[in-house]
Design an enzyme around this catalytic site. Sequence first.
Site, PDB file in Angstrom:
ATOM      1  N   LYS A 106      38.609  50.515  36.662  1.00 55.75           N
ATOM      2  CA  LYS A 106      39.026  51.372  37.783  1.00 55.75           C
ATOM      3  C   LYS A 106      40.181  50.693  38.489  1.00 55.75           C
ATOM      4  O   LYS A 106      40.308  49.461  38.448  1.00 55.75           O
ATOM      5  CB  LYS A 106      37.874  51.553  38.777  1.00 55.75           C
ATOM      6  CG  LYS A 106      37.999  52.789  39.633  1.00 55.75           C
ATOM      7  CD  LYS A 106      37.529  54.036  38.902  1.00 55.75           C
ATOM      8  CE  LYS A 106      37.749  55.296  39.703  1.00 55.75           C
ATOM      9  NZ  LYS A 106      37.108  56.469  39.089  1.00 55.75           N
ATOM     10  N   GLY A 220      38.491  69.141  46.481  1.00 58.22           N
ATOM     11  CA  GLY A 220      39.644  68.629  45.739  1.00 58.22           C
ATOM     12  C   GLY A 220      39.566  69.088  44.300  1.00 58.22           C
ATOM     13  O   GLY A 220      39.055  70.175  43.993  1.00 58.22           O
ATOM     14  N   ASN A 221      40.043  68.231  43.402  1.00 61.44           N
ATOM     15  CA  ASN A 221      40.021  68.584  41.982  1.00 61.44           C
ATOM     16  C   ASN A 221      38.610  68.977  41.553  1.00 61.44           C
ATOM     17  O   ASN A 221      38.409  70.015  40.917  1.00 61.44           O
ATOM     18  CB  ASN A 221      40.536  67.390  41.157  1.00 61.44           C
ATOM     19  CG  ASN A 221      40.360  67.628  39.674  1.00 61.44           C
ATOM     20  OD1 ASN A 221      39.250  67.553  39.148  1.00 61.44           O
ATOM     21  ND2 ASN A 221      41.427  67.956  38.977  1.00 61.44           N
ATOM     22  N   GLY A 223      35.483  69.404  43.494  1.00 62.60           N
ATOM     23  CA  GLY A 223      34.769  70.426  44.267  1.00 62.60           C
ATOM     24  C   GLY A 223      35.439  71.789  44.162  1.00 62.60           C
ATOM     25  O   GLY A 223      34.767  72.821  44.007  1.00 62.60           O
TER      26      GLY A 223
HETATM   27  P1  NAD Z   1      40.324  64.770  45.514  1.00 62.19           P
HETATM   28  O1  NAD Z   1      41.140  63.799  46.252  1.00 62.19           O
HETATM   29  O2  NAD Z   1      41.008  65.800  44.671  1.00 62.19           O
HETATM   30  O3  NAD Z   1      39.371  65.577  46.561  1.00 62.19           O
HETATM   31  C1  NAD Z   1      38.493  64.942  47.438  1.00 62.19           C
HETATM   32  C2  NAD Z   1      37.964  66.007  48.395  1.00 62.19           C
HETATM   33  O4  NAD Z   1      36.964  65.423  49.248  1.00 62.19           O
HETATM   34  C3  NAD Z   1      39.032  66.576  49.337  1.00 62.19           C
HETATM   35  O5  NAD Z   1      38.794  67.965  49.528  1.00 62.19           O
HETATM   36  C4  NAD Z   1      38.780  65.824  50.651  1.00 62.19           C
HETATM   37  O6  NAD Z   1      39.221  66.533  51.801  1.00 62.19           O
HETATM   38  C5  NAD Z   1      37.260  65.750  50.585  1.00 62.19           C
HETATM   39  N1  NAD Z   1      36.696  64.731  51.475  1.00 62.19           N
HETATM   40  C6  NAD Z   1      37.113  63.456  51.682  1.00 62.19           C
HETATM   41  N2  NAD Z   1      36.318  62.863  52.594  1.00 62.19           N
HETATM   42  C7  NAD Z   1      35.384  63.781  52.952  1.00 62.19           C
HETATM   43  C8  NAD Z   1      34.294  63.778  53.849  1.00 62.19           C
HETATM   44  N3  NAD Z   1      33.991  62.696  54.576  1.00 62.19           N
HETATM   45  N4  NAD Z   1      33.546  64.893  53.956  1.00 62.19           N
HETATM   46  C9  NAD Z   1      33.838  66.003  53.238  1.00 62.19           C
HETATM   47  N5  NAD Z   1      34.862  66.073  52.373  1.00 62.19           N
HETATM   48  C10 NAD Z   1      35.621  64.976  52.238  1.00 62.19           C
HETATM   49  O7  NAD Z   1      39.269  63.940  44.642  1.00 62.19           O
HETATM   50  P2  NAD Z   1      38.469  64.410  43.344  1.00 62.19           P
HETATM   51  O8  NAD Z   1      39.220  64.011  42.147  1.00 62.19           O
HETATM   52  O9  NAD Z   1      38.018  65.806  43.525  1.00 62.19           O
HETATM   53  O10 NAD Z   1      37.198  63.418  43.418  1.00 62.19           O
HETATM   54  C11 NAD Z   1      36.054  63.701  44.211  1.00 62.19           C
HETATM   55  C12 NAD Z   1      34.925  62.784  43.780  1.00 62.19           C
HETATM   56  O11 NAD Z   1      34.664  62.982  42.381  1.00 62.19           O
HETATM   57  C13 NAD Z   1      35.195  61.288  43.944  1.00 62.19           C
HETATM   58  O12 NAD Z   1      33.981  60.634  44.242  1.00 62.19           O
HETATM   59  C14 NAD Z   1      35.673  60.891  42.555  1.00 62.19           C
HETATM   60  O13 NAD Z   1      35.507  59.503  42.305  1.00 62.19           O
HETATM   61  C15 NAD Z   1      34.765  61.733  41.714  1.00 62.19           C
HETATM   62  N6  NAD Z   1      35.231  61.948  40.339  1.00 62.19           N
HETATM   63  C16 NAD Z   1      36.433  62.535  40.092  1.00 62.19           C
HETATM   64  C17 NAD Z   1      36.815  62.757  38.769  1.00 62.19           C
HETATM   65  C18 NAD Z   1      38.076  63.498  38.426  1.00 62.19           C
HETATM   66  O14 NAD Z   1      38.263  63.823  37.250  1.00 62.19           O
HETATM   67  N7  NAD Z   1      38.940  63.832  39.364  1.00 62.19           N
HETATM   68  C19 NAD Z   1      35.998  62.332  37.725  1.00 62.19           C
HETATM   69  C20 NAD Z   1      34.775  61.739  38.021  1.00 62.19           C
HETATM   70  C21 NAD Z   1      34.402  61.558  39.335  1.00 62.19           C
END
Ligand code: NAD
Length: 415
Positions: A106, A220-221, A223
């Site tokens: 990471k 984000g991506n 949710g």
């Molecule tokens: P992102 O940056 O696209 O989105 C994150 C979202 O979370 C945003 O909408 C942000 O406003 C929201 N957020 C941040 N803090 C918050 C809080 N305190 N309360 C409510 N909402 C909050 O990130 P992502 O890629 O969607 O990743 C989200 C999670 O999924 C992370 O834990 C990441 O490690 C995990 N993840 C992502 C991937 C991927 O392919 N992108 C893969 C595996 C795991």
Amino acid sequence: MKENLNPFAIAQAQLDEAAAVLQLDPDMHAFLREPMREFHFTIPVRMDDGRTQTFKGFRVQYNDARGPAKGGIRFHPDETIDTVRALAAWMTWKTAVSDIPLGGGKGGVICNPRELSQGELERLSRGYMRNIARHIGITQDVPAPDVNTNPQIMAWMLDEYETLMGWHEPGVITGKPLPLGGSQGRTPATALGGLFTIREAARVKGMTLNDTTCAIQGYGNVGGNAHQLAAQFGLKVVAVSDEFGAIYNAHGLDPKVVSEHVRRTGKVINCPETEEISNSELLELPVEILIPAAIENQLTGQNADRVKAKIVAELANGPTTPEADNILNDKGVYIIPDFLCNAGGVIVSYFEMVQNGYQFYWDEGMVTERLDRKITTAFQAVDAMSLSKKVDTRVAAYLVAVDRVAEAVRLRGWV
Ligand code: NAD
């Protein structure tokens, strides 16, 4: 006693619990508790106003016994080396539980991307790559996007790497845009994989998914895509949130309307025909399925007893503290643990590496079908382990994953 919310301490405590059930050799346990390699560096970036700002960057290669390290790069103001270590450990267990031939890593940069111009973001991304280029590669370590990083940032990093090396090597980074060797289906892969595991968990619980209520934290991506795809799986999403707040409509939230509103305003709140609630209220709504898809430590000893969902699908990494885990398990909640639930992203990243290696690209149907098969097989291995060893699903996922990593370490003769 106050809960320890250090993500790496949590990751180590989870491993300790699994090691006890596995009766893991103490030398092996000690080795698996620590990252194999870490890089800490400073990245000077020329800002638009002529100043040079120095950023702190990290790359952790937690374990590469099963193959090259694999894991995203996160840009976040609260990034710490312990967060990166925890995420790198979870990547190790994630690739192992998914049974793909990769290890775990990471990366991260302490920065607030919202305060950077596109030019500054590009120079930061290229600077990050200049620092790690000689330590990564298709046979060593392959980064990808994570929180606040995206396909454009992967494109800049790929270009910097290939410029430094003097050759094309698209497989050095995944989550790339399609014209640079990205895979069909990579962007929604994490969300889609999570929905496949929800389908399987519902089957185990004897639940039929049909207009089944669901709340999603984070837009984000992960949710946001989960919301777009949820209806295909029989879910009715009644609440979603981001860092600025949450919205609710008992009749369901139209994914097109919400995503258009987010595109225009940058936030979910004030979306038409919704009621504003708080993020903590969202977590405690009377819904069947709860999907934390934001950041760590959202379900804790403070709020877990008020969670009403029957299934908690951890699309985020580390959303549940160990204390919350115990409370939810005692209540009979089915937790789909993070490194199983959100493995869809790394599974399709692996497919991207395979396609880059062959220079031959699959259509989206092929990616989706193979993702379903991989993640469903992983889910079934974890569920079967949970039943046979009479342990909760998180411990079961650790048992499957740690056993596979430990076997590779043993075969190599490291321990
Ligand atoms: P992102 O940056 O696209 O989105 C994150 C979202 O979370 C945003 O909408 C942000 O406003 C929201 N957020 C941040 N803090 C918050 C809080 N305190 N309360 C409510 N909402 C909050 O990130 P992502 O890629 O969607 O990743 C989200 C999670 O999924 C992370 O834990 C990441 O490690 C995990 N993840 C992502 C991937 C991927 O392919 N992108 C893969 C595996 C795991």
